[in-house]
Scaffold this motif. Sequence first.
Motif: not given
Length: 177
Positions: A65-70, A111-114, A118-119, A130-135
């Motif tokens: 839930a946290t990471e999808s919101m981020r 940010s994201s907790a990568t 939990s990751w 998430i990784n693609r969005s960070i790049r």
Amino acid sequence: MTDETTNRNGTPETVHFAPRLATSDTFQSLFQEGMALVEETAVYLDGSGRSESKSLERPASLAYATESMRLTTRLMQLASWLLLQRAVNEGEMSTEQAGTEKNKVRLDKLSSATGGPSWEELPDSLKELINRSIRLQERVVHLDQMLYDNAEALTDSNDNPVAAQLNQLHAAFGAAG
């Protein structure tokens, strides 16, 4: 990104590549990539991602839930920036207007907790998005700095060539330490 050329009088002039890059096919590819990632993420989160999240244990479900919101927040900020830049490229708004609006867009605080337990429990599909969005974020931040920080530095140092050079170095290499 700059280079030096000479004008008709033989006087050196600085050529700024960032504005050319922002209006090039490279920007168009970046724009299309960003919008496609927004769409792909929405489809995932509304479809298979929803199913995958239901099978997670409580800690992983909270992380999901946290990471999808981020992820959603990051992509909306990136899409906003890309749309602003496209509006500038198409003459719908000035660079100054975009600069004012751009200040409402937060690119650097996302940010994201990568890492961590939990990751590792998150679905691979979500981690890949998430990784693609960070790049994508890193590329947009870099272009943003080239376009807007360099423009501000040039405006601030028009009468001081040493300050102009220092500002260009700072824009190119960032603050040391």
